[in-house]
Motif scaffolding. Structure first.
Motif, PDB file in Angstrom:
ATOM      1  N   ASP A  98       5.539   2.107   2.926  1.00  0.00           N
ATOM      2  CA  ASP A  98       5.384   2.031   4.377  1.00  0.00           C
ATOM      3  C   ASP A  98       6.668   1.637   5.087  1.00  0.00           C
ATOM      4  O   ASP A  98       6.829   1.899   6.285  1.00  0.00           O
ATOM      5  N   LYS A  99       7.607   1.016   4.358  1.00  0.00           N
ATOM      6  CA  LYS A  99       8.879   0.656   4.976  1.00  0.00           C
ATOM      7  C   LYS A  99       9.913   0.362   3.900  1.00  0.00           C
ATOM      8  O   LYS A  99       9.601   0.286   2.705  1.00  0.00           O
ATOM      9  N   THR A 117       0.837  -1.184   0.000  1.00  0.00           N
ATOM     10  CA  THR A 117       0.000   0.000   0.000  1.00  0.00           C
ATOM     11  C   THR A 117       0.879   1.244   0.000  1.00  0.00           C
ATOM     12  O   THR A 117       1.760   1.385   0.841  1.00  0.00           O
ATOM     13  N   ARG A 151      11.985   4.866   1.162  1.00  0.00           N
ATOM     14  CA  ARG A 151      10.519   4.951   1.203  1.00  0.00           C
ATOM     15  C   ARG A 151       9.980   5.947   0.183  1.00  0.00           C
ATOM     16  O   ARG A 151       8.795   5.905  -0.164  1.00  0.00           O
TER      17      ARG A 151
END
Length: 295
Positions: free
Chosen positions: A20-21, A7, A88
């Motif tokens: 997200d990471k 996502t 990211r």
């Protein structure tokens, strides 16, 4: 929005935090020269990539830590912070270790800066390595960025704008061949991120048109923003860039010193303080905004 199984936040790739990471691959060698155990340990990198990113041919940022060429590590808090946050944003980031001088040179400025020479050779080697292995890591060999803080930024600047012979002469290296090749010219990269570092000869900026984005504290007494002890800091670099009609940019943190500390004290560092981390993130975002315009 969805990309593969990850996502992503809304925003612009390379500018905003979309993933997200970051995934991290640690302690990989970037140099074939393993003549000593010290070199084998020095020439390692940690690779940060966007988690589940399906895009290939991505820009690479090579991050180099500070520490006056005698201290520091690719796992310093600020290097990990920038490597993770830029990954990211969609970059591939390689945080590298490099050869450093002896701690006994810490209080001898002349010997201290001489340690920059083998470090710059290592930066050049890292660029060569990633250009040769671009497909393996999903990077664009024509979009490599050299970045660092303090000594790491000095490495980036010297590697991008000087050749080995003039750098050795400037640092009064008696036997440059003892550290490696002396024939390399300026390393061709897309841009340089200069966090509170400096260049040893301001006229070297004429050697290449490579854009530089600089950040520094107005009260930096370690690497003066102007000119001090033969080093030209972020302010001097930006002023020279304007004279050369280049698209460089600069951000000044008023009232702060080296590493964006209010009162810099390298022994020990206190990177966990919220204010310092916030300023490091702000510096990173400023550099990301600049780089996104190039990409």
């Amino acid at each position: 929005m969805m990309v593969g199984t990850v996502t992503m936040a809304q925003g612009k790739r390379y500018k905003d935090l979309l993933f997200d990471k970051a995934d991290v691959l640690t302690d990989q060698p970037y140099a074939a020269d393993t003549t000593s155990a010290a070199n084998r340990k020095a020439n390692l990198f940690d690779l940060y990539t966007p988690h589940n990113d399906e895009v290939r041919n991505r820009p690479l940022i090579i991050w180099m830590h500070g520490g006056g060429f005698v201290f520091g590590s690719k796992r310093d808090d600020n290097i990990r912070l920038w490597s993770e946050t830029f990954a990211r944003r969609g970059y591939v980031c390689a945080a590298i270790d490099y050869r450093m001088g002896k701690k006994s040179t810490l209080f001898s400025f002349g010997k201290l800066i001489q340690a920059a020479y083998p470090a710059v050779l290592d930066a050049r080697q890292a660029v060569r390595y990633f250009k040769e292995h671009a497909a393996k890591f999903g990077i664009d060999p024509n979009r490599i960025i050299l970045a660092g803080n303090s000594a790491g930024a000095m490495m980036a600047l010297q590697a991008a704008f000087s050749n080995n012979r003039e750098l050795a002469d400037s640092l009064r290296i008696k036997n440059p061949a003892g550290f490696g090749t002396v024939n390399d010219g300026p390393t061709k990269v897309m841009a340089v991120v200069n966090f509170w570092g400096g260049i040893y000869n301001i006229n070297w900026l004429k050697n290449e048109p490579t854009p530089v984005v600089s950040v520094y504290g107005s009260k930096d007494k370690i690497v003066h923003p102007g000119v001090n002890k033969g080093t030209y800091g972020g302010q001097a670099i930006y002023e020279k860039a304007k004279a050369l009609k280049r698209p460089d940019d600069v951000k000044v943190f008023e009232g702060y010193g080296h590493e964006l500390y209010r009162h810099f004290n390298p022994l020990p560092l206190h990177p966990g303080k919220a204010g310092i981390r916030r300023r490091w993130l702000e510096a990173g975002q400023f550099a990301a905004d600049f780089l996104a315009k190039l990409i």
